[in-house]
Design an enzyme around this catalytic site. Sequence first.
Site, PDB file in Angstrom:
ATOM      1  N   PRO A 144     -14.919 -14.908 -58.771  1.00 48.97           N
ATOM      2  CA  PRO A 144     -15.314 -14.428 -57.440  1.00 48.97           C
ATOM      3  C   PRO A 144     -15.376 -15.485 -56.336  1.00 48.97           C
ATOM      4  CG  PRO A 144     -17.241 -14.623 -58.836  1.00 48.97           C
ATOM      5  CD  PRO A 144     -16.057 -14.952 -59.698  1.00 48.97           C
ATOM      6  N   CYS A 145     -14.207 -15.959 -55.939  1.00 51.71           N
ATOM      7  CA  CYS A 145     -14.150 -16.936 -54.855  1.00 51.71           C
ATOM      8  C   CYS A 145     -14.628 -16.325 -53.532  1.00 51.71           C
ATOM      9  CB  CYS A 145     -12.752 -17.516 -54.729  1.00 51.71           C
ATOM     10  SG  CYS A 145     -11.437 -16.292 -54.579  1.00 51.71           S
TER      11      CYS A 145
END
Length: 168
Positions: free
Chosen positions: A135-136
């Site tokens: 989850p950048c």
Amino acid sequence: MHCYLTERIETPIGPMVLVAHDGVIVLLEFEDATGRIERQVKARFGDVELQAASNPFGISDCIRAYFAGDIDAIDGLLTDGGGTEFEQRVWAELKRIPAGTTVSYGQIARKLGDIQHSRAVGTANGKNPIAIVVPCHRVIGADGSMTGYGGGIRRKEWLLRHEGALLV
């Protein structure tokens, strides 16, 4: 020649392309990043066969469940984004960020042992080939600003709202 399974997944924020091998996600990108997808697959795997599949290894169902509101549905998915040792360390930290929260590049750099590596963390974040699951989108500027996102800021904001991290 190795065979990698691929599926186009419809989402509320645009179609995504999944590439998986032996039960592991090796790429998950928004379809409009087609050039990036092709470059990444070729650079990492060379001449491979991409074979269309329906719900490879059950991964697509987990991604659909995430978009349907089961935010935790993607937590146990296995990933292999390739990358350098440093990028792998950054991506491992990203996977530790709980849904509904955000962190800054500096906070990740500090966890990795050196606050001076904030820019390097940002670069590694930008090279993440596995959107959503790694989850950048949960990484924001130190001042709380929406910083760059490969899928676009509009999608980043949607994802954070979907996870309950943004109240607006």
